[in-house]
Design a protein around this motif. Sequence first.
Motif, PDB file in Angstrom:
ATOM      1  N   SER A  81      -8.911 -56.599 -39.766  1.00  0.00           N
ATOM      2  CA  SER A  81      -8.076 -55.386 -39.845  1.00  0.00           C
ATOM      3  C   SER A  81      -6.961 -55.532 -40.873  1.00  0.00           C
ATOM      4  O   SER A  81      -6.557 -54.554 -41.499  1.00  0.00           O
ATOM      5  N   ALA A  84      -8.371 -54.452 -43.995  1.00  0.00           N
ATOM      6  CA  ALA A  84      -8.578 -53.001 -44.004  1.00  0.00           C
ATOM      7  C   ALA A  84      -7.255 -52.281 -44.276  1.00  0.00           C
ATOM      8  O   ALA A  84      -7.205 -51.315 -45.040  1.00  0.00           O
ATOM      9  N   ASP A 120     -13.514 -57.528 -33.495  1.00  0.00           N
ATOM     10  CA  ASP A 120     -12.619 -57.108 -34.590  1.00  0.00           C
ATOM     11  C   ASP A 120     -13.023 -55.738 -35.113  1.00  0.00           C
ATOM     12  O   ASP A 120     -12.181 -54.886 -35.397  1.00  0.00           O
ATOM     13  N   LEU A 124     -10.913 -52.405 -35.199  1.00  0.00           N
ATOM     14  CA  LEU A 124     -10.674 -51.700 -36.460  1.00  0.00           C
ATOM     15  C   LEU A 124     -11.024 -50.218 -36.317  1.00  0.00           C
ATOM     16  O   LEU A 124     -10.280 -49.333 -36.743  1.00  0.00           O
TER      17      LEU A 124
END
Length: 307
Positions: A81, A84, A120, A124
């Motif tokens: 994340s 991201a 994860d 996300l």
Amino acid sequence: MDKVEIVEVGPRDGLQNIPDFVPTETKISLIHAIADAGVTRMEIGSFVSPKAIPQMKDMDAVVQGLRPMPNIVKMALVPNSKGARRAFSHGIKDLEMVISMTDGHNNSNVGRPTSASLDDLNYLLSEVDPEAKLNLRIGLATSFHCPFEGLTPEATTLYNIEKMLTFRSGLEFALADTTGMATPQAVKSLTKQALKHFGDSATFVFHGHDTSGFGIANILAGLEAGLRSFDTSVAGLGGCPYAPGASGNIPSEDVIYLLHRMGMQTGIDLEKLMLASDIAASIPSAIEASHVRKMPRETALKLAQVA
Ligand code: COA
Ligand code: ZN
């Protein structure tokens, strides 16, 4: 005439394995030259830990130095994340999250087992995405073979795809032959299974490496199984630093040359793409693996002219 999408991954997969730091300006020139050739989707790099992949430590500067490229989808690889969020802070919303189908490679690549990366991903999608509205692709690393665990059972990859589609439908998956050990039969078989079971709720691309010399044959196997999107890398640069023994991606120019000779359209100008290939091949310590580069260029371009 069949249209096939070529997703250029050279600026990410191609560069990540080069030990000497490639100057930011060279990365930017490479990306611009690829864009000039008419590529419509490109992985421009990765927002990963600079300790894990020092080559990508200048990713923020690379993105800031890019000219506007309205006709191209800029994609970036992220492992978590944090990556991201970094990408999103630059307005990059097309992300590839890499998740290996085997614990051995996932542990080596991102320091956790596959199930933890699935968590994860779920995080996300539920925490980062409502704000960011990401277009998410999952890079299914080691879909066919793992450097630590050997051949990957088809059922493992299919199980993980099914699980991720419970988080959200409409994801794109890259069936990745990370080590370049897949046979055409394996590519065809897994592709067919994936399309049969999940073709209505997901899209698929093939991401190959050419370690065994099966790269082009694997592209053809993917085409025969129904895929119309392939990851390739200019000059055949590439490889995962966490997959010992893997060599480069399948060269973009070789795939485009073949597809054009087969009467298919990619929308890419091969002559201009060769200028990007020239930049890639001239990077010190880059290992180029292109066949088209070895041909008289005029002959290759003439033969590959799209009718
Ligand atoms: N971008 C930048 N920095 C990041 C980051 C990201 N996406 N994710 C984590 N970090 C930083 C953390 O902030 C932390 O920094 P600090 O030491 O200054 O506090 C450090 O990295 C360690 O963080 P941690 O969460 O403990 O990660 P880790 O050390 O276990 O590494 C990954 C995990 C996933 C970040 C790392 O293995 C990675 O980036 N892998 C990418 C591999 C790859 O790209 N392979 C090729 C493509 S297939
Ligand atoms: Zn790869």
